[in-house]
Motif scaffolding. Structure first.
Motif, short mmCIF file in Angstrom:
data_model
loop_
_atom_site.label_atom_id
_atom_site.label_comp_id
_atom_site.label_asym_id
_atom_site.label_seq_id
_atom_site.Cartn_x
_atom_site.Cartn_y
_atom_site.Cartn_z
N GLU A 56 -2.69 -45.76 33.19
CA GLU A 56 -2.65 -44.60 34.08
C GLU A 56 -2.77 -43.30 33.29
OE1 GLU A 56 0.35 -44.71 37.08
OE2 GLU A 56 0.27 -46.88 37.20
N GLN A 57 -3.28 -42.27 33.98
CA GLN A 57 -3.45 -40.95 33.39
C GLN A 57 -2.13 -40.43 32.80
OE1 GLN A 57 -6.70 -40.57 32.83
NE2 GLN A 57 -6.75 -38.51 33.64
N ASP A 58 -1.01 -40.65 33.49
CA ASP A 58 0.28 -40.18 33.00
C ASP A 58 0.59 -40.74 31.61
OD1 ASP A 58 0.55 -38.85 35.37
OD2 ASP A 58 2.10 -40.19 36.19
N THR A 64 -0.88 -38.51 24.37
CA THR A 64 -1.51 -37.32 23.81
C THR A 64 -0.48 -36.27 23.44
OG1 THR A 64 -3.46 -37.75 25.16
CG2 THR A 64 -3.27 -35.56 24.22
N GLY A 65 0.49 -36.05 24.32
CA GLY A 65 1.54 -35.06 24.06
C GLY A 65 2.36 -35.41 22.84
N SER A 112 -12.28 -39.06 22.54
CA SER A 112 -12.86 -37.72 22.41
C SER A 112 -12.67 -36.91 23.69
CB SER A 112 -14.35 -37.80 22.06
OG SER A 112 -14.50 -38.24 20.73
N HIS A 113 -12.86 -37.56 24.84
CA HIS A 113 -12.69 -36.86 26.11
C HIS A 113 -11.25 -36.39 26.29
CE1 HIS A 113 -13.08 -35.79 30.31
NE2 HIS A 113 -12.04 -36.56 30.57
N ILE A 114 -10.29 -37.25 25.99
CA ILE A 114 -8.88 -36.89 26.12
C ILE A 114 -8.54 -35.77 25.14
CG2 ILE A 114 -6.51 -37.71 25.76
CD1 ILE A 114 -7.49 -40.44 26.88
N PHE A 115 -9.04 -35.86 23.91
CA PHE A 115 -8.81 -34.82 22.91
C PHE A 115 -9.36 -33.48 23.40
CE2 PHE A 115 -10.31 -32.22 19.39
CZ PHE A 115 -9.19 -32.16 18.57
N ASP A 116 -10.62 -33.47 23.85
CA ASP A 116 -11.25 -32.23 24.32
C ASP A 116 -10.50 -31.63 25.51
OD1 ASP A 116 -13.15 -32.57 22.34
OD2 ASP A 116 -14.67 -33.40 23.71
N SER A 121 -7.05 -27.54 27.88
CA SER A 121 -5.95 -27.23 28.81
C SER A 121 -4.76 -26.56 28.12
CB SER A 121 -5.50 -28.49 29.54
OG SER A 121 -4.86 -29.38 28.65
N HIS A 122 -4.58 -26.80 26.83
CA HIS A 122 -3.48 -26.19 26.10
C HIS A 122 -3.94 -25.00 25.24
CE1 HIS A 122 -1.64 -29.97 27.29
NE2 HIS A 122 -0.48 -29.36 27.13
N GLN A 123 -5.21 -24.65 25.38
CA GLN A 123 -5.80 -23.52 24.65
C GLN A 123 -5.52 -23.58 23.15
OE1 GLN A 123 -4.20 -20.20 26.85
NE2 GLN A 123 -5.61 -20.50 28.53
N VAL A 124 -5.70 -24.77 22.60
CA VAL A 124 -5.49 -25.00 21.17
C VAL A 124 -6.82 -24.75 20.46
CG1 VAL A 124 -4.87 -26.68 19.40
CG2 VAL A 124 -3.69 -26.69 21.61
N THR A 125 -6.75 -23.98 19.39
CA THR A 125 -7.93 -23.75 18.56
C THR A 125 -7.59 -24.11 17.12
OG1 THR A 125 -7.29 -21.45 18.19
CG2 THR A 125 -8.79 -21.89 20.04
N GLY A 126 -8.61 -24.26 16.32
CA GLY A 126 -8.40 -24.50 14.89
C GLY A 126 -8.12 -25.96 14.55
N VAL A 127 -8.37 -26.87 15.49
CA VAL A 127 -8.19 -28.30 15.25
C VAL A 127 -9.47 -28.99 15.71
CG1 VAL A 127 -6.84 -30.36 15.80
CG2 VAL A 127 -5.70 -28.14 15.62
N THR A 128 -9.95 -29.93 14.89
CA THR A 128 -11.22 -30.58 15.18
C THR A 128 -11.08 -32.10 15.16
OG1 THR A 128 -12.41 -28.73 14.17
CG2 THR A 128 -13.63 -30.79 14.42
#
Length: 172
Positions: A56-58, A64-65, A112-116, A121-128
């Motif tokens: 499930e998505q949850d 991910t969290g 990759s989709h979950i990462f993106d 959604s969390h406005q995270v930058t600087g991580v690839t």
């Protein structure tokens, strides 16, 4: 780094582990470089311990969290993830556009989709997320291995070195 997390939901159980990656396959120069920079390379292992229904998505968001929290609290961490090619995907939709993909390629695309989605959604930058596809042949049969490296942009040089080393060791 060594840390684990368990999730139980609706008859399914998952164990998520971050464990020191085996760096013995790297060249001595690459290993020394990582040591000098003080980089911790940990392998992400996601193991379904129990259950056969669709994840499930949850659960995916929970995983991910947790991974994001581990990553955020360790500024010199690079996460290594190799997509499983052995275990089938329960209840995989036989009529979807992805039905003919090998399970590890499907998992790689999903990862990759979950990462993106998380990053946006969390406005995270600087991580690839750097996906690596290794095409191999055994007894004339072709197969691919899908690996991901998650790292801060400040470690881009280490990721490139790891990517080159992994491809060199695999012969591709």
């Amino acid at each position: 780094m060594e840390a684990s997390y368990s999730i139980s939901q609706r008859g399914s159980e998952y164990r998520i582990l971050l464990s020191p990656a085996n760096l013995n396959i790297l060249s001595e120069a690459a290993y020394d470089y990582i040591q000098r920079k003080g980089i911790d390379i940990s392998e992400l292992i996601i193991d379904r311990v129990k259950g056969e229904s669709t994840t499930e998505q949850d659960v995916l968001h929970d995983i991910t969290g947790w991974v994001a929290d581990m990553f955020a609290s360790n500024t010199d961490l690079i996460i290594y993830y190799s997509c499983d090619d052995m275990m089938p995907i329960p209840s995989r939709n036989a009529s979807s556009d992805n039905k003919d993909l090998p399970v590890n390629e499907y998992r790689s695309r999903l990862f990759s989709h979950i990462f993106d989605t998380y990053m946006l959604s969390h406005q995270v930058t600087g991580v690839t997320n750097t996906p690596i596809r290794l095409d191999n042949y055994v007894n004339g049969q072709g197969y691919s291995i899908f690996i991901h490296l998650i790292a801060r942009d400040k470690h881009a040089d280490v990721v490139e070195m790891l990517k080159d080393n992994i491809k060199e060791v695999s012969g591709k």
